[in-house]
Design a protein around this motif. Structure first.
Motif, mmCIF file in Angstrom:
data_model
loop_
_atom_site.group_PDB
_atom_site.id
_atom_site.type_symbol
_atom_site.label_atom_id
_atom_site.label_comp_id
_atom_site.label_asym_id
_atom_site.label_seq_id
_atom_site.Cartn_x
_atom_site.Cartn_y
_atom_site.Cartn_z
ATOM 1 N N UNK A 186 -0.057 13.693 -14.712
ATOM 2 C CA UNK A 186 -0.764 12.461 -13.786
ATOM 3 C C UNK A 186 -0.920 11.311 -14.108
ATOM 4 N N UNK A 187 -0.573 10.309 -13.496
ATOM 5 C CA UNK A 187 -0.793 8.649 -13.935
ATOM 6 C C UNK A 187 0.471 8.295 -14.418
ATOM 7 N N UNK A 188 1.554 9.276 -14.566
ATOM 8 C CA UNK A 188 2.820 8.710 -15.136
ATOM 9 C C UNK A 188 3.955 8.711 -14.111
ATOM 10 N N UNK A 189 4.786 7.894 -14.397
ATOM 11 C CA UNK A 189 6.016 7.721 -13.012
ATOM 12 C C UNK A 189 6.767 9.060 -13.009
ATOM 13 N N UNK A 190 7.353 9.342 -11.912
ATOM 14 C CA UNK A 190 8.115 10.577 -11.781
ATOM 15 C C UNK A 190 9.255 10.662 -12.749
ATOM 16 N N UNK A 191 9.245 11.701 -13.574
ATOM 17 C CA UNK A 191 10.530 11.901 -14.664
ATOM 18 C C UNK A 191 11.461 12.391 -14.183
ATOM 19 N N UNK A 192 12.693 12.038 -14.788
ATOM 20 C CA UNK A 192 14.117 12.873 -14.268
ATOM 21 C C UNK A 192 13.751 14.300 -14.826
ATOM 22 N N UNK A 193 14.540 15.140 -14.149
ATOM 23 C CA UNK A 193 14.293 16.595 -14.449
ATOM 24 C C UNK A 193 15.544 17.209 -14.520
ATOM 25 N N UNK A 194 15.919 17.908 -15.663
ATOM 26 C CA UNK A 194 17.226 18.661 -15.902
ATOM 27 C C UNK A 194 17.501 19.838 -15.139
ATOM 28 N N UNK A 195 18.432 20.316 -14.701
ATOM 29 C CA UNK A 195 18.667 21.322 -14.074
ATOM 30 C C UNK A 195 18.153 22.834 -15.073
ATOM 31 N N UNK A 196 18.650 22.674 -16.122
ATOM 32 C CA UNK A 196 18.261 23.727 -17.054
ATOM 33 C C UNK A 196 16.644 23.828 -17.435
ATOM 34 N N UNK A 197 16.077 22.720 -17.556
ATOM 35 C CA UNK A 197 14.644 22.723 -17.381
ATOM 36 C C UNK A 197 14.167 23.334 -16.319
ATOM 37 N N UNK A 198 14.352 23.190 -14.963
ATOM 38 C CA UNK A 198 14.055 23.610 -13.808
ATOM 39 C C UNK A 198 14.196 25.294 -13.888
ATOM 40 N N UNK A 199 15.554 25.672 -14.084
ATOM 41 C CA UNK A 199 15.715 26.996 -14.330
ATOM 42 C C UNK A 199 14.968 27.679 -15.281
ATOM 43 N N UNK A 200 14.632 27.277 -16.586
ATOM 44 C CA UNK A 200 13.804 27.787 -17.532
ATOM 45 C C UNK A 200 12.525 27.686 -17.267
ATOM 46 N N UNK A 201 11.888 26.927 -16.530
ATOM 47 C CA UNK A 201 10.387 27.082 -16.082
ATOM 48 C C UNK A 201 10.349 28.179 -15.024
ATOM 49 N N UNK A 202 11.252 28.222 -14.220
ATOM 50 C CA UNK A 202 11.487 29.206 -13.052
ATOM 51 C C UNK A 202 10.208 29.126 -12.213
ATOM 52 N N UNK A 203 9.825 28.191 -11.392
ATOM 53 C CA UNK A 203 8.619 27.849 -10.752
ATOM 54 C C UNK A 203 8.367 29.143 -9.629
ATOM 55 N N UNK A 204 7.279 29.259 -9.475
ATOM 56 C CA UNK A 204 6.814 30.117 -8.449
ATOM 57 C C UNK A 204 6.876 29.555 -7.069
ATOM 58 N N UNK A 205 6.731 28.044 -6.944
ATOM 59 C CA UNK A 205 6.570 27.351 -5.799
ATOM 60 C C UNK A 205 7.400 26.251 -5.940
ATOM 61 N N UNK A 206 8.212 25.808 -5.094
ATOM 62 C CA UNK A 206 8.933 24.561 -5.131
ATOM 63 C C UNK A 206 8.822 23.782 -3.833
ATOM 64 N N UNK A 207 8.436 22.500 -4.156
ATOM 65 C CA UNK A 207 7.763 21.623 -3.040
ATOM 66 C C UNK A 207 8.824 20.449 -2.880
ATOM 67 N N UNK A 208 9.819 20.215 -1.876
ATOM 68 C CA UNK A 208 10.630 19.271 -1.583
ATOM 69 C C UNK A 208 9.913 18.225 -0.843
ATOM 70 N N UNK A 209 9.806 17.078 -1.381
ATOM 71 C CA UNK A 209 9.192 15.932 -0.898
ATOM 72 C C UNK A 209 9.892 14.536 -1.363
ATOM 73 N N UNK A 210 11.341 14.498 -1.241
ATOM 74 C CA UNK A 210 11.774 13.304 -1.629
ATOM 75 C C UNK A 210 11.296 11.847 -1.383
ATOM 76 N N UNK A 211 11.211 11.067 -2.027
ATOM 77 C CA UNK A 211 10.437 9.585 -1.737
ATOM 78 C C UNK A 211 11.136 9.015 -0.681
ATOM 79 N N UNK A 212 10.535 8.772 0.245
ATOM 80 C CA UNK A 212 10.602 7.988 1.692
ATOM 81 C C UNK A 212 11.604 8.735 2.412
ATOM 82 N N UNK A 213 11.521 10.297 2.284
ATOM 83 C CA UNK A 213 12.230 11.002 3.495
ATOM 84 C C UNK A 213 11.334 11.679 4.122
ATOM 85 N N UNK A 214 11.620 11.833 5.604
ATOM 86 C CA UNK A 214 10.979 12.882 6.425
ATOM 87 C C UNK A 214 11.493 14.216 6.162
ATOM 88 N N UNK A 215 11.082 15.048 6.906
ATOM 89 C CA UNK A 215 11.389 16.506 6.757
ATOM 90 C C UNK A 215 12.997 16.547 7.165
#
Length: 193
Positions: A92-121
């Motif tokens: 919180x309070x820090x700009x959006x960080x780049x995210x590596x696919x390996x980090x995403x895979x390792x964390x294996x989140x239970x929920x993913x929210x896709x909300x690209x900046x400036x994009x509608x659904x």
């Protein structure tokens, strides 16, 4: 009377409230700004209080950009935490960080929210094939369990203003549908697939 320039650049929810106060002062409607802020904070606190009753806080990856991957920073971790989730990858309070696919895979989140900046659904849905083309995507728990959601980043999540409380309502509906039903599904968010 010469126009007055009010520069706003919030990084977290506290900054959003401070900017609302700043605009209220500039427009000479401090009392109205204060009342609006108090009302928004009360709504957010109610979400936080109800979400605390949930038996589990799922891990959540908020994806603010798809190619390359970026995690949702600034106020997104605060919204996720208030809605009953555990925000991954951003502070919180820090700009959006780049995210590596390996980090995403390792964390294996239970929920993913896709909300690209400036994009509608619709715009975000058009970019989902970029995610699906990655070998890591199909192996993610959130994907396998149908816990990937596309949200309207353009109108709700990426703009620092009063609608951020509606954004928290959306995340709360997604994370805890047994506790929340604000009616945003189909308008502010959809389930992928």
């Amino acid at each position: 009377m010469a126009p007055k320039l009010v520069s706003l650049e919030p990084d977290d929810l506290a900054d959003v409230w401070a900017d609302m106060r700043r605009v209220g002062r500039a427009l000479r409607v401090e009392d109205a700004a204060h009342a609006a802020i108090v009302g928004l904070q009360a709504r957010l606190e109610r979400i936080r209080r109800i979400a605390s009753l949930a038996p589990h806080r799922p891990t959540v990856a908020a994806i603010e950009w798809i190619e390359p991957l970026m995690a949702g920073g600034n106020w997104m971790p605060e919204l996720i935490e208030a809605a009953g989730g555990e925000s991954l990858f951003a502070t919180a309070g820090q700009h959006s960080p780049w995210l590596d696919w390996s980090a995403l895979a390792a964390a294996d989140p239970e929920v993913i929210l896709l909300l690209p900046c400036g994009f509608t659904i619709a715009q975000s849905l058009a970019d989902v094939p970029l995610l699906a083309a990655r070998p890591e995507w199909a192996r993610l728990s959130a994907v396998r369990r149908g816990r990937v959601f596309v949200l309207d980043g353009h109108h709700y999540f990426n703009r620092p203003g009063p609608r951020l409380v509606e954004s928290a309502e959306m995340v709360a509906e997604i994370l805890n549908p047994d506790l929340f039903a604000f009616g945003h599904e189909g308008r502010g968010w959809v389930r992928l697939g």
